[in-house]
Design an enzyme around this catalytic site. Structure first.
Site, short mmCIF file in Angstrom:
data_model
loop_
_atom_site.label_atom_id
_atom_site.label_comp_id
_atom_site.label_asym_id
_atom_site.label_seq_id
_atom_site.Cartn_x
_atom_site.Cartn_y
_atom_site.Cartn_z
N HIS A 188 -7.35 -1.65 7.96
CA HIS A 188 -7.03 -2.16 6.61
C HIS A 188 -8.23 -2.78 6.19
O HIS A 188 -8.16 -4.27 6.05
CB HIS A 188 -5.85 -2.98 6.73
CG HIS A 188 -5.12 -3.49 5.36
ND1 HIS A 188 -3.71 -2.92 5.02
CD2 HIS A 188 -5.31 -3.83 4.14
CE1 HIS A 188 -3.25 -3.36 3.98
NE2 HIS A 188 -4.47 -3.82 3.19
N GLU A 238 -5.00 2.87 2.30
CA GLU A 238 -5.56 3.15 1.22
C GLU A 238 -7.09 3.54 0.80
O GLU A 238 -7.87 2.76 0.61
CB GLU A 238 -5.57 1.67 0.25
CG GLU A 238 -4.06 1.35 -0.07
CD GLU A 238 -3.75 0.29 -1.22
OE1 GLU A 238 -4.96 -0.24 -1.67
OE2 GLU A 238 -2.84 -0.08 -1.83
N ARG A 282 5.15 -4.15 9.11
CA ARG A 282 3.85 -3.45 9.16
C ARG A 282 2.82 -4.42 9.15
O ARG A 282 2.34 -5.35 8.02
CB ARG A 282 3.77 -2.49 7.93
CG ARG A 282 2.27 -2.18 7.54
CD ARG A 282 2.32 -1.10 6.32
NE ARG A 282 0.85 -0.55 6.29
CZ ARG A 282 0.14 -0.80 5.31
NH1 ARG A 282 0.55 -1.33 4.11
NH2 ARG A 282 -1.16 -0.16 5.38
N TYR A 308 2.48 0.49 -6.66
CA TYR A 308 2.76 -0.88 -7.45
C TYR A 308 3.00 -0.54 -8.83
O TYR A 308 3.85 -1.32 -9.33
CB TYR A 308 1.51 -1.65 -7.24
CG TYR A 308 1.37 -2.02 -5.71
CD1 TYR A 308 1.75 -3.61 -5.65
CD2 TYR A 308 0.64 -1.50 -5.03
CE1 TYR A 308 1.75 -4.10 -4.56
CE2 TYR A 308 0.59 -2.17 -3.45
CZ TYR A 308 0.98 -3.42 -3.45
OH TYR A 308 0.85 -4.03 -2.33
N ASN A 344 1.64 3.66 -0.58
CA ASN A 344 1.33 2.18 -1.27
C ASN A 344 1.82 2.26 -2.89
O ASN A 344 0.86 3.13 -3.60
CB ASN A 344 0.27 1.34 -1.10
CG ASN A 344 0.13 1.04 0.28
OD1 ASN A 344 1.13 1.08 1.14
ND2 ASN A 344 -1.10 0.36 0.57
N GLU A 359 3.92 -0.07 1.15
CA GLU A 359 3.73 -1.37 0.27
C GLU A 359 4.39 -1.22 -1.23
O GLU A 359 4.29 -0.09 -1.70
CB GLU A 359 2.30 -1.62 -0.09
CG GLU A 359 1.37 -2.40 1.24
CD GLU A 359 0.14 -2.59 0.85
OE1 GLU A 359 -0.15 -2.90 -0.12
OE2 GLU A 359 -0.89 -2.45 1.67
#
Ligand code: NOJ
Length: 505
Positions: free
Chosen positions: A140, A185, A95, A329, A327, A397
């Site tokens: 992005h 995002e 990606r 985390y 994404n 991600e």
């Protein structure tokens, strides 16, 4: 006799259990990056200025180490080495993002910078040569500065500009790119860029900019999706989705108040962008929009700071994604009354008005906001799966940061990836329709306001060297084995520390 049957059964169960803990053979394993963070060549061959070029050049002090992405990992010249690293890892997919101002220097579609287009064509060809599936993000975070000068995402014409750009990307690359992501995002674009000062363009229009940006971003996404659907899908046969940051927001306690607070926090963090696209009714999340309307009135605004979608706009934006890119985390625990921090009035966080708690015992990365939370991928994905009626997901991600001097023996990153991928297996077992996983990141890169002070790479990059030398960390060997074996073996140790390319790659 009994004992033999029993032990036979046990062996059977173990084999089954082991089998169940395997990733499907068509699951796409990859790694991710973004244009401004790796490419360099900031003004090479006709590229135009973007908002990160502009901000880092005019206000270098806002970046922790006063650095910028002028050279970064110089992928503009090193792209073949990047593809070699993908082959070393045995990746199925990669990606990356296209820099809008590299192909449209002024942002608008009247002038195309052909050398920029050629660069991406070479990059994509190199991947395809080795059967690596390109997954392309259109945006992005690196808006052409000329469009920012016109207000960027706050300008109601933004959706048209984005549609024009997307069309050119589909025309130029869509014969070979089958996975498109419109935006990366939205929360970070809108809240951090327009509603605070934590990303370019640092607009700090708190409580106003975030909602304006959210609406135009959603409409821009919907236009780009429809353009693909109407003009390209029949011939190109690909998929178009969006990537939203979904860190898990769970209640601190089981109380009703905390549960409601967690729901409001989810609406503020990702619901603003997910709800108009993935819910059946469309538009902004109900409870949050009621809160903002009420507060706006109390604060003396003649209308809500959150510009609602018209019925036509709701209809237009609903169902405009072939997949939900996540994404992920970390996680936060949300409270109705405790752990509240001060927030400007008005602001998104003042509107949401909840407390955030992060247990100190969760292991800490080099990034202030990133701790390893228990089974959070499973929690986030099963929640979204239920809420939005089982869409197709990609994890676009997931990763862990270390400090620049942490070296190549990154045991904490390995621990994080193994736990995360076990959580992915749990989600798959629960029936979540997850098709792939991209590690962030293939290599160290420019971590926005943190410059080069936080490192997310499976490969270390020597930013001082002319060649921007890339060296695999231990985590690269561990990830390679996960990709190869389609399992997470907690005991695997790489036999030696030389990277090699498997046959077929
Ligand atoms: C998400 C962003 O998309 C990416 O650009 C960033 O580097 C990582 N998170 C790590 O913070």
């Amino acid at each position: 006799m009994k004992a033999t049957i029993l032990s036979g059964l046990l062996v059977c169960c173990c084999v089954l259990a082991k089998h169940e803990r395997k990733f499907p053979s068509d699951f796409l394993f990859g790694a991710a990056t973004a244009s401004y963070q790796i490419e360099g060549g900031w003004n090479a061959d006709g590229k135009g200025e973007n908002i990160w070029d502009h901000m880092t050049h005019t206000r270098p002090e806002v970046i922790i180490d006063k650095s910028n992405g002028d050279e970064a990992a110089d992928t503009y010249h090193n792209y073949k080495r990047d593809v070699e690293m993908m082959r070393e890892l045995g990746l199925d997919a990669y990606r990356f993002s296209i820099s809008w101002s590299r192909i449209l220097p002024n942002g608008l579609a009247n002038y195309i910078n052909e050398p920029g287009v050629e660069f991406y064509k070479r990059y994509i060809s190199e991947m395809l040569k080795y059967n690596i599936t390109p997954m392309v993000t259109l945006y992005h975070w690196d808006l052409p500065q000329k469009l920012q000068d016109l207000g960027g995402f706050a300008n109601p014409l933004f959706p048209e500009w984005f549609e024009d750009y997307a069309r050119i990307a589909y025309e130029k690359f869509g014969d070979r790119v089958k996975h498109w992501i419109t935006f990366n995002e939205p929360r970070e674009i809108c809240y951090e860029g327009y509603g605070s000062t934590t990303k370019a363009p640092m607009l700090n229009a708190t409580g106003v900019g975030v909602y304006l940006c959210a609406k135009h971003l959603v409409l821009a996404h919907a236009r780009a999706y429809k353009t693909y659907d109407n003009e390209f899908r029949a011939t190109q046969n690909g998929l178009c989705g969006i990537t939203i940051s979904v860190n898990w927001m769970g209640p601190l306690t089981d109380s009703e108040e905390d549960q409601f607070a967690a729901e409001i926090k989810r609406q503020a963090e990702w619901g603003l962008y997910a709800e108009p696209i993935f819910s059946q009714w469309g538009g902004f999340p109900k409870e949050l929009s009621e809160i903002v309307a009420k507060k706006s009135k109390e604060q003396g605004y003649p209308r809500s700071r959150m510009p609602e979608f018209t019925e036509e706009e709701k209809q237009f934006s609903r169902g405009t994604a072939d997949f939900f890119g996540v994404n992920h985390y970390t996680a936060n625990l949300i409270s109705a009354n405790d752990y509240k921090a001060w927030n400007p009035v008005p602001s998104l966080y003042n509107d949401a008005d909840v407390g955030v708690y992060i247990p100190p015992e969760w292991p800490q990365s080099a990034s202030r906001w990133l701790r390893q939370a228990p089974n959070s991928i499973y929690k986030a994905l099963t929640h979204l799966h239920k809420k939005y009626n089982g869409p197709v997901f990609y994890i676009t991600e997931n990763g862990w940061s270390t400090t620049p001097d942490a070296g190549l023996e990154d045991e904490d990153r390995i621990r994080y990836y193994r736990a995360a991928l076990n959580s992915v297996l749990d989600a798959l077992k629960a029936g979540v329709n997850l098709k792939g996983y991209m590690a962030w990141s293939l290599m160290d890169n420019f971590e926005w306001m943190e410059g080069y002070a936080e490192r997310f790479g499976l490969y270390h990059v020597d930013f001082e060297s002319v060649e921007k030398t890339r060296t695999p960390r231990k985590s690269a060997f561990i990830y390679k084995e996960i990709v190869r074996s389609r399992t997470v073996n907690p005991d695997y140790e790489p036999p030696n520390r030389t990277m090699w390319i498997e046959e077929g790659h």
